[in-house]
Structures are given as structure tokens and as C-alpha cells.
Design a protein around this motif. Structure first.
Motif, mmCIF file in Angstrom:
data_model
loop_
_atom_site.group_PDB
_atom_site.id
_atom_site.type_symbol
_atom_site.label_atom_id
_atom_site.label_comp_id
_atom_site.label_asym_id
_atom_site.label_seq_id
_atom_site.Cartn_x
_atom_site.Cartn_y
_atom_site.Cartn_z
ATOM 1 N N ILE A 75 -82.141 46.517 -23.754
ATOM 2 C CA ILE A 75 -81.156 45.448 -23.553
ATOM 3 C C ILE A 75 -81.810 44.103 -23.259
ATOM 4 O O ILE A 75 -81.106 43.111 -23.078
ATOM 5 C CB ILE A 75 -80.166 45.794 -22.421
ATOM 6 C CG1 ILE A 75 -80.898 45.851 -21.067
ATOM 7 C CG2 ILE A 75 -79.438 47.090 -22.699
ATOM 8 C CD1 ILE A 75 -79.954 45.819 -19.877
ATOM 9 N N GLY A 76 -83.153 44.052 -23.206
ATOM 10 C CA GLY A 76 -83.769 42.765 -22.930
ATOM 11 C C GLY A 76 -85.272 42.769 -23.150
ATOM 12 O O GLY A 76 -85.915 43.813 -23.150
ATOM 13 N N ALA A 77 -85.805 41.564 -23.371
ATOM 14 C CA ALA A 77 -87.244 41.417 -23.562
ATOM 15 C C ALA A 77 -87.709 40.096 -22.971
ATOM 16 O O ALA A 77 -87.020 39.074 -23.071
ATOM 17 C CB ALA A 77 -87.600 41.470 -25.045
ATOM 18 N N VAL A 78 -88.883 40.145 -22.365
ATOM 19 C CA VAL A 78 -89.560 38.945 -21.898
ATOM 20 C C VAL A 78 -90.810 38.758 -22.761
ATOM 21 O O VAL A 78 -91.572 39.714 -22.964
ATOM 22 C CB VAL A 78 -89.969 39.077 -20.419
ATOM 23 C CG1 VAL A 78 -90.768 37.844 -19.972
ATOM 24 C CG2 VAL A 78 -88.746 39.267 -19.534
ATOM 25 N N VAL A 79 -91.009 37.557 -23.271
ATOM 26 C CA VAL A 79 -92.204 37.253 -24.061
ATOM 27 C C VAL A 79 -93.013 36.214 -23.292
ATOM 28 O O VAL A 79 -92.564 35.082 -23.097
ATOM 29 C CB VAL A 79 -91.841 36.726 -25.461
ATOM 30 C CG1 VAL A 79 -93.109 36.367 -26.221
ATOM 31 C CG2 VAL A 79 -91.033 37.758 -26.231
ATOM 32 N N VAL A 80 -94.192 36.625 -22.862
ATOM 33 C CA VAL A 80 -95.077 35.737 -22.107
ATOM 34 C C VAL A 80 -96.046 35.071 -23.080
ATOM 35 O O VAL A 80 -96.841 35.739 -23.741
ATOM 36 C CB VAL A 80 -95.856 36.526 -21.041
ATOM 37 C CG1 VAL A 80 -96.772 35.583 -20.261
ATOM 38 C CG2 VAL A 80 -94.903 37.254 -20.101
ATOM 39 N N GLY A 81 -95.959 33.752 -23.205
ATOM 40 C CA GLY A 81 -96.839 33.027 -24.105
ATOM 41 C C GLY A 81 -96.259 32.860 -25.489
ATOM 42 O O GLY A 81 -95.150 33.325 -25.783
ATOM 43 N N VAL A 82 -97.008 32.213 -26.358
ATOM 44 C CA VAL A 82 -96.540 31.909 -27.716
ATOM 45 C C VAL A 82 -97.206 32.812 -28.748
ATOM 46 O O VAL A 82 -97.146 32.544 -29.951
ATOM 47 C CB VAL A 82 -96.784 30.424 -28.069
ATOM 48 C CG1 VAL A 82 -95.904 29.523 -27.225
ATOM 49 C CG2 VAL A 82 -98.258 30.064 -27.907
ATOM 50 N N GLY A 83 -97.841 33.889 -28.299
ATOM 51 C CA GLY A 83 -98.389 34.879 -29.222
ATOM 52 C C GLY A 83 -99.671 34.466 -29.909
ATOM 53 O O GLY A 83 -100.154 35.173 -30.793
ATOM 54 N N MET A 84 -100.228 33.323 -29.534
ATOM 55 C CA MET A 84 -101.406 32.808 -30.233
ATOM 56 C C MET A 84 -102.547 33.822 -30.199
ATOM 57 O O MET A 84 -102.890 34.345 -29.144
ATOM 58 C CB MET A 84 -101.870 31.502 -29.576
ATOM 59 C CG MET A 84 -103.052 30.857 -30.269
ATOM 60 S SD MET A 84 -103.619 29.382 -29.396
ATOM 61 C CE MET A 84 -102.218 28.305 -29.649
ATOM 62 N N PRO A 85 -103.136 34.131 -31.362
ATOM 63 C CA PRO A 85 -104.280 35.044 -31.363
ATOM 64 C C PRO A 85 -105.396 34.517 -30.470
ATOM 65 O O PRO A 85 -105.539 33.307 -30.282
ATOM 66 C CB PRO A 85 -104.714 35.050 -32.833
ATOM 67 C CG PRO A 85 -103.523 34.603 -33.600
ATOM 68 C CD PRO A 85 -102.794 33.651 -32.706
ATOM 69 N N GLN A 86 -106.181 35.430 -29.938
ATOM 70 C CA GLN A 86 -107.287 35.033 -29.077
ATOM 71 C C GLN A 86 -108.267 34.157 -29.849
ATOM 72 O O GLN A 86 -108.665 34.482 -30.965
ATOM 73 C CB GLN A 86 -108.000 36.272 -28.540
ATOM 74 C CG GLN A 86 -109.094 35.959 -27.536
ATOM 75 C CD GLN A 86 -109.691 37.220 -26.934
ATOM 76 O OE1 GLN A 86 -109.217 38.316 -27.197
ATOM 77 N NE2 GLN A 86 -110.725 37.062 -26.136
#
Length: 779
Positions: A675-686
Motif C-alpha cells: 500500500i505504500g513506498a518510500v524512495v530515498v534519493g533520485v536513483g542515480m547510479p554510483q
């Protein structure tokens, strides 16, 4: 209207007369080259009037079927005895052991060519000759038979009739299939929003033999939207076969389910799922030879009966079905399924069976362009996968290990391997500083030492099968062979890299931009449809997946009510690498507030394992009463299944996972399972050596290096992760994006229309208020 069947003499003979074992034990890769040289040597001895490499064709009507049979005779000779059709074969056997009946297939090919030539030149009789060329001594032995024209004709007709008897079901099957397609309606009472648009676009694209790039958000029904129109075109006899290509095993169930649904509506079609050799092998170890595998021994004696049996009785050819029939007929499951692919209408398989230059299906794609359609699911994954397919590498440690193995038993090979190591050392000493070195040019000097080492390894592998370390030498042999094969493709889309990793040195031919290679692979068929929920920005994916100005693209809106998704952006917190140390406790508190706003299962996505593990440790220390789950590195298939099975209705689970991993895309947790998701950051590759090469390359070529290397791939991961929350029109869920970049510049432009009216939260208080209002239905 009658049907036409086109077949080569070689394939005709192989289908009818093939026999014997599968034996994939090492054989010299140079045999094909040696065979070519054998032909050239023998043909060099022909007279001035003799003909070489003569193309022969024959058409024959049998019932309602017109057969087009063609091939190429090695030689047509004219001597005092008459006209001679020559078939050249190379061999390492003693020529004294080459008897009159050494290989029926050799005679069969020659007799067919003799019939074709005799028919078109009105010859009452003709001489058929097998010329065996010894690869070492270069001596030849010629065996002749004089046949009347009627004898060659009868032989060919008998051969063709056996083929017809064996393959007759496939002839009538095509008519039955096409008839069922003509009466096949779309399998749902009505199209979902956007589904008809995608289906029409796919149909138009396939009919026009072009490519389509389609961004279709979750819920549209992408799979059926591309499969149904492709099948309709197949029913019009415009295409021969549909290849449905996927990146992951788990996503193959969706097209299979769609095909089952169409069959329930009246479709008759053969659908095959190709399973990797390691997963379909019936033995404890994959050893494809008659000594170690009972299924390899005599495989070709039994496989035609197995094909006919499964063709008569099954329409869905999945792993378990393949295994059942393989046991029944004692045939190799992997080779069996590849043979079945020739008679299947829809083939569901991994990308590599079409695109990978090392393993693509040569039985389809080494011939002329076929009437094939490629449906490429989750196409965003093909960008990085294609880079891997068209790259090759060498590890210094592997070369040194091989030298240790052969040091006391093969001095020549020991020295040859040093030639490769020496060049790697020179480049390391002269260029390697910091994390790595790369250049746009090839290291041309490397190829001769590799080829010299390969020649030495061939002798070792042929003569020393019981030597300790044999398998290590064999693995290196294939690695070097792959390296040379990729080097033949080297152009301005490649760079040569050198890195030091954990004390080892890695040399790589790195394909930075595989778009040209993808484009060439697509020419093996007539049309392609690339589709995904996330192809943003479209220009980026079309550039990297081989799209052209003549190809189509379409962006579809989400079919789900916007009010069902409560999306927030925390726009005053940086999760950049330099700032992460200060964010652990604050993010932990935001997660706790988010997951306790409503009972249910939630996923928390992070840009790296390190970041995830630090926040996870803080979270479980402070909230030990909460049920948690965390993704581990290198989870096997069973562990992944157990992870997903933990998401049950009515549970209260907090699952920590990484962006771009197996749980951030391609999974379906509908209803209250998520029922929910938190996304920390913008997913930028290392940030790292390889990504910086990509940045430099696209800076040089397009002026968009940072976006191509970091921004766009990262945002794609975010879009995929958010897509896990709303899977059906009845789902309701919330999403929290944490990073200030979402409200700035490029990232703000990449936010899709279906996220419009997102909420901005600046602290825990505003976050709690937004969640309360959403779940109370006030927003």
C-alpha cells in the motif's frame, strides 16, 4: 491458394537422416576454417571448365504444397567418364578407414544436387563423387557412384516424402492456426484506457515493417496490447514467428498467461518458453556428451519422434512439459526445446537469444532476413544488458592461473600466455593510475598473442583431456575466443579500459553505445515493438536502442484514477553522497511515520546497499516491535520467492530494498499486499569509472553525458519503484520521494503527468497531515 515451403538441401537431409549423439566436448574452433581451406585446396585442383560452388534450385508440387529446395554443390566436374557432382568433406580420420558408406548424409546431399543438375541439363546418368580431404596430410580419397537419372530422382522423391510424412502436421497446423486467428476477438469485453491506442499502433507498425517505442504505464495491459495485434498480423500470413523477449525469468509468466487467455477464446498457436540450459538439464552437472549424459547419447536418433509427439499433443511448451517429453523420449531438454522453436508460433525467451552475438539463435538468424516480429518487454532494461552483450573482458589472474597449470607440461603455451600478460603489464605500468584508464583505440598488438595462445590451447585441450586444471584452460579458451569475436566488432562505439580490482587487473573491450549493434540485430526480423512503463525521456531510449527517424513512438496516460495515488515529495532534504551521514536518523523517522499512517505492507527503496543497511540498522534498533525484511545481495531464486511471499493481505511489513534491484521492478503486489513506498534519493547510479566513461562518451557525441550516464538511468529506477504501488484500478496507495532534486531543473521535467498535483512536505508534521487527509479520502 496453395502453400509454399522453402527448405535447403542441407536442412532437408538433416531433418530426415540425422542420427547419433550430442557431443559438446571440446573440438577445435579452427575446424570450420580448416574445412573452408579443404574446399579451396580441392577446388584448386579442378580443371578450367569445371564449376565451383554451383547454386542449384528445384521446385516441385506435392498436393497443395509447392516445395522450393535449393543448395550449393561444391563442384560440377567434366571428365572423360561424364558429368561429376563433387561433395567435399574434410576429415581427421585415416583415409583408409573412410568406407563407401561412411556417412549417408554426405551421399544424400550429393545425390540431390545430381538430380537437380541432371534434370535441368537432361542427363540420362550422372556421377556422384565424395572427396575426403585429410586435414593433416592434405591427401584426398575420392569415392564415386554412377547413377541413372531415374535413380537420383527416386532418391530425392523418397527423401522429400519422408520429410513430408514427418512434417505434414506442421503444414496443416499453419492453416488451422490462421483460421483460428481470423475469428479471434480481443479477449476482454472492452479496452482499458490507452490499450486500444497501443494495440492499433503496434498493428500499424508491424504491418509497415517498422519499430515502435511505447511508454505504457502500469494497468494499460501492455502485453496483450502488443501480442494480440502481432497475432492478427500472423493470421494474415504477413509474419512467420513472434519472439517475445524478456529481461527476467519472472516476467515470462505474463505473456504465457496472455497466450493461455487467447487460447481460451479460440486461438490455436504453439507457444514455447525457452529455459536456460542450466535450469532445464536433467543431470546434476551440465555435461553434454554421450559418456556423461544418457540423454545426449543417441539424442538425434530419437528427437524427431519426440518433436512429433509434443507437437501433436501440446500447445504450451513450458519447462515442465519439455522435461516430461524429454524423459519420455530420452532426449536432451535444452536441444529439444531449440528444435521445437522451429515449429512454434510464439517463442518467449531472454533478450540474449536475439541480440547477444555469442548465443543468439543461429538456426533463425544466420540465414536470410526472416519474417519475424520482436516484442521487447521492459525495454528499458536492454540499455545496460546490450552493453554487457557486446563487451568482453580478460582478467590477469585468470591468465596467470592458466600459466601455472601448463608450466611443466606445455612450455609453448606457457610462453604464448605470457605474451598476453606482458602487454597487459605494459599498459598497467604506463597508464593505470587511480581507478582506471581508458582509450578510444584498440590495443592492436594484443590480438596476435591471443590468437597464438588460442592455437596452443586447442592442442592442449584436444590432447590432454585428463590434465589437472583442464576446465580452467577450457574456460579461458572460450573467454579469449569471445574477446576476439567482440574485437571484430570494435568501432567508435567502443573504448578499451584497464582497471585494478581487488588486486587483479581487468582489461575490457567496453561497448559504450550498443545502439548500432541492436539495430543490426533487429534487421534479422521485419518489425520490433519496444515497450515499458518507463521510457522517459523517449529520445534517450530511442537513441540507445537503435531507433531511427522512420520509427514510431507513443506515450500513453495511466488508466488509473489519479486520486488513488497519494504522492509526496520531501523537497528540502539532500540525499547526495556527501550529505548522507547526516540523514540516517531523520529518514528513519520519516519512514516510521509513513508506515504507521495505515496498517499494511510498505517498501522502502534506497540507491545503494550501504545506505539501506545503515538506515535499516537505525530503524530496527529504534522500532524493534515492527516486522521488517531486508534485501540481501545475490539472493537466489528461492530466497527471492520467499521475500515476495512475505507480502500478505492484512500484514504490517516494512521491506527494505535497493532501487534497480529485483524487487523494484517486474513484481506485482496488487491490492493490500503493498500500500505504500518510500524512495530515498533520485536513483542515480554510483559514480564510478564505467559511468564516467559513459558520461565522457555522450558528452563528446551528444553533449548530454551526465544525463545519459546518471540522471536518466536513475530516474528510470525511481519510476519503476513507484510503479509497484498501484497495480489495478482498485488499488490505493501512497508514495514518498525524498530528495530536493525532485523539485529542481531536469528532475522536475522528468516527473510524469500521472504524478501531477503531488504534495510537497517539508517536515514530519506536514507529512502526517498529508497522509491523514489521503487515507480519509479528503484529497
Amino acid at each position: 491458394m496453395g502453400r509454399q515451403v522453402k527448405i535447403s538441401v542441407r536442412n532437408l537431409v538433416e531433418y530426415v537422416l540425422r542420427s547419433g549423439d550430442i557431443d559438446n566436448r571440446f573440438q577445435s574452433m579452427s575446424r570450420a576454417v580448416e574445412g573452408t581451406l579443404a574446399h579451396q585446396k580441392v577446388q584448386g585442383s579442378y580443371g578450367e571448365k569445371d564449376l565451383k560452388e554451383v547454386t542449384l534450385k528445384h521446385q516441385i508440387q506435392v498436393g497443395e504444397t509447392l516445395f522450393l529446395v535449393e543448395g550449393r554443390a561444391d563442384g560440377i566436374l567434366f571428365d572423360e567418364e561424364g558429368v561429376v557432382v563433387d561433395e567435399i568433406k574434410s576429415t581427421a580420420r585415416d583415409l583408409k578407414e573412410v568406407g563407401d558408406g561412411i556417412n549417408l548424409r554426405h551421399w544424400a546431399q550429393a545425390i540431390c544436387y545430381a538430380y537437380f543438375y541432371g534434370l535441368h541439363n537432361e542427363l540420362p546418368e550422372i556421377i556422384v563423387q565424395l572427396t575426403y580431404f585429410h586435414l593433416e596430410t592434405e591427401e584426398t580419397r575420392k569415392i564415386r557412384r554412377t547413377l541413372t537419372f531415374s535413380e537420383t530422382e527416386q532418391f530425392f522423391l523418397d527423401l522429400l516424402q519422408k520429410y513430408i510424412n514427418w512434417a505434414s502436421l506442421t503444414f496443416s497446423w499453419k492453416e488451422e492456426r490462421n483460421s483460428s486467428i481470423m475469428n479471434l476477438d480481443f479477449p476482454f469485453p472492452k479496452y482499458r484506457r490507452g490499450q486500444r491506442d497501443l494495440a492499433v499502433a503496434a498493428y500499424k507498425t508491424i504491418k509497415e515493417n517498422k519499430a515502435l517505442f511505447a511508454q505504457a504505464p502500469t494497468g494499460i495491459g501492455k502485453t496483450m496490447s502488443v501480442l494480440y495485434p502481432a497475432i492478427r498480423v500472423m493470421g494474415e500470413d504477413s509474419i512467420e514467428k513472434i519472439f517475445y523477449l524478456t529481461a527476467k525469468t519472472i516476467t515470462r509468466e505474463i505473456p504465457l498467461y496472455s497466450m493461455q487467455l487467447l487460447q481460451e477464446r479460440g486461438l490455436k498457436a504453439k507457444t514455447l518458453v525457452i529455459t536456460a540450459k542450466e535450469k532445464v538439464c536433467l543431470n546434476d552437472q551440465v555435461k553434454c556428451n554421450p559418456k556423461d549424459c544418457p540423454y545426449a547419447k543417441g539424442h538425434f536418433d530419437r528427437v524427431n519422434d519426440a518433436i512429433m509427439d509434443i507437437f501433436k499433443n501440446e500447445n504450451f511448451l513450458k519447462r515442465d512439459t519439455i522435461l516430461d517429453y524429454s524423459r519420455k523420449h530420452q532426449v536432451c531438454p535444452f536441444e529439444f526445446q531449440l528444435d521445437i522453436s522451429l515449429f512454434s508460433d510464439v517463442v518467449i525467451c531472454d533478450y540474449n537469444y536475439v541480440f547477444d552475438p555469442q548465443v543468439y539463435l543461429k538456426r533463425f538468424f544466420d540465414m536470410e532476413k526472416g519474417e519475424y516480429v520482436f516484442l521487447i518487454d521492459e525495454a528499458h532494461n536492454l540499455v545496460d544488458r546490450s552493453r554487457e552483450m557486446f563487451s568482453a573482458s580478460l582478467e590477469k589472474s585468470v591468465l596467470l592461473n592458466a600459466r601455472r597449470i601448463v608450466k611443466d607440461i606445455d612450455p609453448k603455451l606457457y610462453k604464448a600466455l605470457y605474451g598476453i600478460v606482458k602487454i597487459i603489464n605494459e599498459y598497467k605500468n604506463n597508464h593505470l593510475t587511480g581507478e582506471g584508464y581508458y582509450q578510444r583505440e584498440e590495443i592492436i598488438d594484443l590480438y596476435f598473442p591471443i590468437k597464438r595462445a588460442l592455437a596452443g590451447m586447442e592442442s592442449f585441450l584436444m590432447e590432454r583431456r585428463e590434465a589437472q586444471g583442464y576446465d580452467d584452460i577450457l574456460d579461458l579458451y572460450f573467454q579469449l575466443t569471445s574477446f576476439i569475436k567482440i574485437s571484430d566488432m570494435y568501432d567508435d562505439s567502443f573504448v578499451t579500459t584497464l582497471e585494478e580490482r581487488s588486486g587483479d587487473v581487468l582489461l575490457r573491450l567496453f561497448c559504450v553505445d550498443a545502439s548500432g549493434h541492436i539495430r543490426r540485430a533487429l534487421k534479422r526480423g521485419i518489425s520490433a515493438v519496444f515497450f515499458s512503463a518507463t521510457l522517459t525521456p523517449m529520445s534517450y531510449f530511442m537513441n540507445l536502442l537503435g531507433g531511427g527517424e522512420e520509427d514510431y513512438n507513443i506515450r500513453l496516460k495511466s488508466p488509473f484514477p489519479r486520486k488513488n495515488l497519494g504522492l509526496m515529495i520531501r523537497g528540502n532534504l539532500s540525499t547526495r553522497y556527501k550529505d548522507r551521514e547526516d540523514t540516517y536518523r531523520e529518514i528513519m523517522g520519516m519512514i516510521q511515520s509513513f508506515v504507521t499512517s495505515r496498517k499494511g505492507n510498505h517498501m522502502i527503496f534506497f540507491p545503494s546497499y550501504v545506505y539501506m543497511n545503515r538506515v535499516y540498522e537505525e530503524f530496527v534498533d529504534n522500532y524493534p516491535q515492527m516486522r521488517t525484511l531486508i534485501q540481501r545481495g545475490a539472493m537466489n531464486e528461492k530466497e527471492r520467492e520467499e521475500f515476495l511471499e512475505s507480502f500478505k493481505d492484512g500484514e504490517n511489513l516494512v521491506a527494505f530494498a535497493v532501487l534497480g534491484g529485483v524487487f523494484s521492478e517486474g513484481i506485482d503486489l496488487s491490492g493490500d499486499r503493498l500500500i505504500g513506498a518510500v524512495v530515498v534519493g533520485v536513483g542515480m547510479p554510483q559514480i564510478g569509472f564505467e559511468r564516467n566513461i559513459i558520461r565522457d562518451y555522450f558528452d563528446h557525441n551528444l553533449g548530454q553525458g551526465f544525463h545519459y550516464a546518471y540522471t536518466y538511468p536513475g530516474m528510470n529506477k525511481v519510476l519503476q519503484a513507484v510503479g509497484r504501488v498501484i497495480r489495478t484500478e482498485d488499488d490505493r496507495g501512497t508514495v514518498l520521494l525524498i530528495d530536493d532534486r525532485y523539485l529542481q531543473g531536469t528532475y522536475k521535467k522528468l516527473i510524469p503527468p500521472e504524478w501531477k498535483d503531488y504534495g510537497k512536505v517539508w517536515d514530519l508534521e506536514s507529512q502526517v497531515e498529508y497522509l491523514r487527509e489521503f487515507w480519509e479520502g479528503e484529497k
